[in-house]
Design an enzyme around this catalytic site. Sequence first.
Site, PDB file in Angstrom:
ATOM      1  N   GLU A 199     -22.435 -20.964  -5.042  1.00 28.97           N
ATOM      2  CA  GLU A 199     -21.316 -20.188  -4.542  1.00 28.97           C
ATOM      3  C   GLU A 199     -21.541 -19.850  -3.070  1.00 28.97           C
ATOM      4  OE1 GLU A 199     -20.533 -16.852  -7.191  1.00 28.97           O
ATOM      5  OE2 GLU A 199     -21.515 -17.911  -8.845  1.00 28.97           O
ATOM      6  N   GLU A 307     -11.497 -12.961  -5.177  1.00 28.07           N
ATOM      7  CA  GLU A 307     -11.943 -12.145  -6.305  1.00 28.07           C
ATOM      8  C   GLU A 307     -12.099 -10.702  -5.826  1.00 28.07           C
ATOM      9  OE1 GLU A 307     -15.854 -11.602  -9.279  1.00 28.07           O
ATOM     10  OE2 GLU A 307     -15.796 -13.205  -7.783  1.00 28.07           O
TER      11      GLU A 307
END
Length: 393
Positions: A199, A307
């Site tokens: 990520e 997010e």
Amino acid sequence: MGMATVALMLIGVIIYPCVCGKEFSDHQEIKIQTLLKRLNKHALISIKTVDGDIIDCVPIHSQPAFDHPLLRNHTIQMRPSFIPEITSTYTKKKTKATQAWHKNGRCPKNTVPIRRIMKEDILRSKSIESFGKKTTSSIPENDPSKGHEYAVMNSMQGKYFGTKFEVNMWKPEVQVPNEFSLAQTWLVSGVGTTRNTIEAGLQVYPGKYGDNNLRLFVFWTANGYQGTGCYNNECAGFVQRSNKIAVGGTYNTFSQYDGDQYELSVLIWKDGENWWLQIGEEFVGYWPGQLFNSLGNGATIVQWGGEIVNRETDGKHTGTDMGSGHFAEEGYKKASYFRNLMTIDETNTLREPQGVYRTTGHDNCYNIKAGDGGTSWGVNFFYGGPGLNERCP
């Protein structure tokens, strides 16, 4: 020895004094100082930044990555052996962003910039043992009841060896310290406790860093967030290569509503065993292949988007921004975007992903919309939102 202890010993029970008060405090302090000593390596020079960070210029061979037992005899890959071809015909105005610490100095050759971990950083964590880790799954899904909400585009299931994209840079407002807002990519393989992820992206996370600055971050896990992996250089793992870009470092230039737009160009690709990260033209470093199991055969899905964490303070949905804090339909210069999404196939060729589909939770809080943008934007989308509003529960 007191009378009560003697009496209990007579029936075969021994009571030891509790570790509490000053004794507990001293024990905790020892653990914190031990962790700080392990993470903060000797620096040739240190740079105090305008945002309060200290960047240590650590000799490249002394960085925290090599404390990992699988990397003790690791030979540093100084450069990738190949770079997937990058093409872009984007013509709208964009402005190059640099990290804030550059104003006060640069790291010498053969050193790497590492954000110094402070005692306060560790104390902000849920526990000393969980410092730098994600304690819950952070894979985009449709269930906002778990406290995480997403506005994400997903690739179809397949075999992927990297991704490339440009992401619009904003500084979202975060309502309370234990919430965050981020824009990132996920490369994922495996399921459950065998899940591997790589990520990278941008985040504002006051509960982690102690401020509301926009920061570059990297992350990895090899067992579905069950204890392996961490953010940035906060455990052994990610190998830093660049002496110009610090993972965890801040940006103090970002996009303005209806004004100048800043972008970050991100490329992640598998080169032999290792997964390289390039930001702009700079080779930042890589995730060694030894860290993973299922990712050795490539990712099975790639995801891009935003997010946030919703703690429902006072029983209400959070007002934490995702991206610019404006909904996707507002478009360029107002909403956040990802553009020129690409994936890398088994021939190391960059290709536009086909059949991308979205994942969202509460569309009245944060949403996502595929962009048309023309051929110069490639596969692209706008996303984001303000959270709490008259339509958001």
